[in-house]
Design a protein around this motif. Sequence first.
Motif, PDB file in Angstrom:
ATOM      1  N   PHE A  18      30.379  54.057  50.689  1.00 65.59           N
ATOM      2  CA  PHE A  18      29.239  53.753  49.827  1.00 65.59           C
ATOM      3  C   PHE A  18      28.301  52.755  50.484  1.00 65.59           C
ATOM      4  CE2 PHE A  18      33.020  54.462  47.084  1.00 65.59           C
ATOM      5  CZ  PHE A  18      32.677  55.716  46.629  1.00 65.59           C
ATOM      6  N   HIS A  19      27.194  52.502  49.821  1.00 63.88           N
ATOM      7  CA  HIS A  19      26.209  51.555  50.329  1.00 63.88           C
ATOM      8  C   HIS A  19      25.851  50.560  49.236  1.00 63.88           C
ATOM      9  CE1 HIS A  19      25.585  53.912  53.985  1.00 63.88           C
ATOM     10  NE2 HIS A  19      25.565  55.005  53.219  1.00 63.88           N
ATOM     11  N   GLY A  20      25.234  49.468  49.654  1.00 61.89           N
ATOM     12  CA  GLY A  20      24.808  48.465  48.697  1.00 61.89           C
ATOM     13  C   GLY A  20      25.985  47.773  48.034  1.00 61.89           C
ATOM     14  N   VAL A  21      25.823  47.482  46.744  1.00 59.07           N
ATOM     15  CA  VAL A  21      26.857  46.768  45.991  1.00 59.07           C
ATOM     16  C   VAL A  21      28.143  47.588  45.904  1.00 59.07           C
ATOM     17  CG1 VAL A  21      27.437  45.769  43.735  1.00 59.07           C
ATOM     18  CG2 VAL A  21      25.124  45.502  44.655  1.00 59.07           C
ATOM     19  N   ALA A  22      28.029  48.907  45.847  1.00 62.30           N
ATOM     20  CA  ALA A  22      29.198  49.773  45.651  1.00 62.30           C
ATOM     21  C   ALA A  22      30.220  49.640  46.776  1.00 62.30           C
ATOM     22  CB  ALA A  22      28.742  51.228  45.537  1.00 62.30           C
ATOM     23  N   ARG A  23      29.784  49.293  47.961  1.00 60.77           N
ATOM     24  CA  ARG A  23      30.735  49.203  49.074  1.00 60.77           C
ATOM     25  C   ARG A  23      31.686  48.017  48.912  1.00 60.77           C
ATOM     26  NH1 ARG A  23      27.429  48.681  54.437  1.00 60.77           N
ATOM     27  NH2 ARG A  23      29.499  49.240  55.215  1.00 60.77           N
ATOM     28  N   TYR A  24      31.378  47.102  47.989  1.00 60.34           N
ATOM     29  CA  TYR A  24      32.234  45.941  47.756  1.00 60.34           C
ATOM     30  C   TYR A  24      33.263  46.176  46.645  1.00 60.34           C
ATOM     31  CZ  TYR A  24      28.960  43.231  50.598  1.00 60.34           C
ATOM     32  OH  TYR A  24      28.178  42.758  51.628  1.00 60.34           O
ATOM     33  N   VAL A  25      33.193  47.312  45.951  1.00 64.08           N
ATOM     34  CA  VAL A  25      34.091  47.573  44.828  1.00 64.08           C
ATOM     35  C   VAL A  25      35.566  47.546  45.239  1.00 64.08           C
ATOM     36  CG1 VAL A  25      34.813  49.301  43.132  1.00 64.08           C
ATOM     37  CG2 VAL A  25      32.384  48.807  43.452  1.00 64.08           C
ATOM     38  N   PRO A  26      35.991  48.233  46.317  1.00 60.15           N
ATOM     39  CA  PRO A  26      37.422  48.209  46.663  1.00 60.15           C
ATOM     40  C   PRO A  26      37.948  46.816  46.977  1.00 60.15           C
ATOM     41  CG  PRO A  26      36.294  50.012  47.778  1.00 60.15           C
ATOM     42  CD  PRO A  26      35.234  49.165  47.184  1.00 60.15           C
ATOM     43  N   VAL A  27      37.201  46.026  47.752  1.00 59.13           N
ATOM     44  CA  VAL A  27      37.705  44.718  48.157  1.00 59.13           C
ATOM     45  C   VAL A  27      37.764  43.755  46.974  1.00 59.13           C
ATOM     46  CG1 VAL A  27      35.521  43.625  48.848  1.00 59.13           C
ATOM     47  CG2 VAL A  27      37.624  43.044  50.042  1.00 59.13           C
ATOM     48  N   PHE A  28      36.804  43.851  46.059  1.00 60.92           N
ATOM     49  CA  PHE A  28      36.840  43.007  44.869  1.00 60.92           C
ATOM     50  C   PHE A  28      37.974  43.425  43.933  1.00 60.92           C
ATOM     51  CE2 PHE A  28      32.605  40.604  44.368  1.00 60.92           C
ATOM     52  CZ  PHE A  28      32.546  40.374  45.742  1.00 60.92           C
ATOM     53  N   SER A  29      38.281  44.716  43.891  1.00 56.62           N
ATOM     54  CA  SER A  29      39.370  45.213  43.054  1.00 56.62           C
ATOM     55  C   SER A  29      40.715  44.727  43.565  1.00 56.62           C
ATOM     56  CB  SER A  29      39.339  46.746  43.005  1.00 56.62           C
ATOM     57  OG  SER A  29      38.121  47.214  42.448  1.00 56.62           O
ATOM     58  N   VAL A  30      40.914  44.758  44.873  1.00 59.49           N
ATOM     59  CA  VAL A  30      42.149  44.235  45.468  1.00 59.49           C
ATOM     60  C   VAL A  30      42.296  42.752  45.160  1.00 59.49           C
ATOM     61  CG1 VAL A  30      43.297  43.701  47.660  1.00 59.49           C
ATOM     62  CG2 VAL A  30      42.254  45.953  47.307  1.00 59.49           C
ATOM     63  N   SER A  31      41.202  42.036  45.283  1.00 59.24           N
ATOM     64  CA  SER A  31      41.208  40.606  45.017  1.00 59.24           C
ATOM     65  C   SER A  31      41.576  40.317  43.564  1.00 59.24           C
ATOM     66  CB  SER A  31      39.826  40.024  45.337  1.00 59.24           C
ATOM     67  OG  SER A  31      39.784  38.640  45.083  1.00 59.24           O
ATOM     68  N   ALA A  32      40.995  41.060  42.636  1.00 61.08           N
ATOM     69  CA  ALA A  32      41.278  40.862  41.214  1.00 61.08           C
ATOM     70  C   ALA A  32      42.739  41.182  40.892  1.00 61.08           C
ATOM     71  CB  ALA A  32      40.347  41.725  40.367  1.00 61.08           C
ATOM     72  N   ALA A  33      43.291  42.225  41.513  1.00 57.70           N
ATOM     73  CA  ALA A  33      44.694  42.581  41.276  1.00 57.70           C
ATOM     74  C   ALA A  33      45.629  41.449  41.711  1.00 57.70           C
ATOM     75  CB  ALA A  33      45.035  43.875  42.028  1.00 57.70           C
ATOM     76  N   ALA A  34      45.332  40.829  42.857  1.00 57.14           N
ATOM     77  CA  ALA A  34      46.145  39.705  43.333  1.00 57.14           C
ATOM     78  C   ALA A  34      46.100  38.541  42.345  1.00 57.14           C
ATOM     79  CB  ALA A  34      45.663  39.255  44.715  1.00 57.14           C
ATOM     80  N   LEU A  35      44.940  38.304  41.756  1.00 58.98           N
ATOM     81  CA  LEU A  35      44.789  37.210  40.787  1.00 58.98           C
ATOM     82  C   LEU A  35      45.568  37.475  39.510  1.00 58.98           C
ATOM     83  CD1 LEU A  35      40.985  36.533  41.282  1.00 58.98           C
ATOM     84  CD2 LEU A  35      42.833  34.940  41.808  1.00 58.98           C
ATOM     85  N   ILE A  36      45.618  38.725  39.069  1.00 54.82           N
ATOM     86  CA  ILE A  36      46.372  39.072  37.862  1.00 54.82           C
ATOM     87  C   ILE A  36      47.863  38.835  38.076  1.00 54.82           C
ATOM     88  CG2 ILE A  36      47.045  40.986  36.355  1.00 54.82           C
ATOM     89  CD1 ILE A  36      44.185  42.109  36.793  1.00 54.82           C
ATOM     90  N   VAL A  37      48.381  39.234  39.242  1.00 50.81           N
ATOM     91  CA  VAL A  37      49.797  38.990  39.558  1.00 50.81           C
ATOM     92  C   VAL A  37      50.060  37.488  39.683  1.00 50.81           C
ATOM     93  CG1 VAL A  37      51.660  39.418  41.201  1.00 50.81           C
ATOM     94  CG2 VAL A  37      50.003  41.222  40.707  1.00 50.81           C
ATOM     95  N   ALA A  38      49.115  36.761  40.296  1.00 48.95           N
ATOM     96  CA  ALA A  38      49.268  35.306  40.436  1.00 48.95           C
ATOM     97  C   ALA A  38      49.379  34.642  39.068  1.00 48.95           C
ATOM     98  CB  ALA A  38      48.074  34.733  41.199  1.00 48.95           C
ATOM     99  N   ALA A  39      48.588  35.118  38.108  1.00 47.61           N
ATOM    100  CA  ALA A  39      48.641  34.563  36.749  1.00 47.61           C
ATOM    101  C   ALA A  39      50.001  34.813  36.114  1.00 47.61           C
ATOM    102  CB  ALA A  39      47.534  35.179  35.895  1.00 47.61           C
ATOM    103  N   ALA A  40      50.538  36.032  36.302  1.00 45.36           N
ATOM    104  CA  ALA A  40      51.838  36.373  35.712  1.00 45.36           C
ATOM    105  C   ALA A  40      52.960  35.504  36.306  1.00 45.36           C
ATOM    106  CB  ALA A  40      52.136  37.853  35.941  1.00 45.36           C
TER     107      ALA A  40
END
Length: 407
Positions: free
Chosen positions: A177-199
């Motif tokens: 993808f291009h633009g903002v969309a190309r950042y979706v996978p990396v931000f999703s991985v980051s958010a998943a790590a934060l959810i596990v960290a909270a648990a």
Amino acid sequence: MDSLPGSIFLKLPGRRYSEVLSSHRIRRYILSYNLFFVSNSVASSFINVLLFSTGSIARVVEFQAMNQAAQFLFFFMSGFLSSRARDETLFALGNLLRGFSMLLAILVGGVFFNPLVFGTIYGISGGLFWGSNNVMQQEVTRGNDRLTFLSLNSTISGIISLVGPVAGALIIGATPFHGVARYVPVFSVSAAALIVAAAVGRTIGVSRERRRLTARDLREANRNIPLRFKVFFFSSNIYTLALSVVLPVYLFAQTHNYYLVGVLGSVLASGSVLGNLLTPWLLFRDRPWVHALYGIAVIATGLLLMDSSLAAVAAFLSGFTANLLTVPISNGTLTAFMGIMDVPASSYPYWISREYYLVGGRVSMLVALLASSILGGIGVTAAVASLLSVSFMAMVPALFVTGAGKR
């Protein structure tokens, strides 16, 4: 309160890592904290790059200004909230809110991608996380060898930071993808790590006496903190923002290369890891080769002023040597600072007082960034801010008139 053991900076880790890790609370804390660091290393550098690439340096300034303001306010508020909520709850909430702020910005967009709104939510999460994290770190290491713990935890987070930025760059580069969309996978991985960290964070099991925080507690804590710590905290955040915000954006502005930004993050992390391993030697200030490293850091930073092919090399060299030299100082200083907080009934007032000086450093850095955006250039800001931070941090050990740096 002003006197500290003269050998505090020269102690080698007194307890083996395996013994420190025998505590289940420390193991869970290290796991949760470093999952947060996975998120931080994979995506944080690219938040600033994303904002810059979709606008200008002014968007980065807006995001950072709201981030720092909200973080300070909720760091302060966490001290009052701690009398009603468990530290683990605030810790987990900070992780979750950061993850959601990133998903909202990248997936929903609109107002959530506005740097002022994004920065505010991101900053609230940081305030809750760091406010509770400091107290939890204080409690889980009570009675343990803190210098060994800090060295171990910093080494683990440093190794993560070696891999994270490059992994983030590879993910972004491989996205079709291009633009903002190309950042979706990396931000999703980051958010998943934060959810596990909270648990995981909710299971650490910190037990301490909760008491209401008062303005008198804050005034007393601020008076009891020695001046040398206040100077260090102020200068350390000039350094932190110079390397974590200014250098990546500066490098991207020079090269427009995502991979180089990722590699820069890993190079900075390698300096941190090596700094942890070489702490006993790097704290001997009278060694000629240590003086040479300081010289290299200052010269490399000066080269950032030159708009040439040397700029990228200088960014890597200045960042690496600055981290190599400052990590041992930070570990030693934090060990000493935590030591003075074992006596008071609550350490929250001391951590909040410390934040005043951290914020002062951040504000100074943001003023420099704002001036850069007005003048239309970031190269001078990168050079001046980094040079100032390296010079300040080089002076800090001399402030500790306790025998540090002597053979």
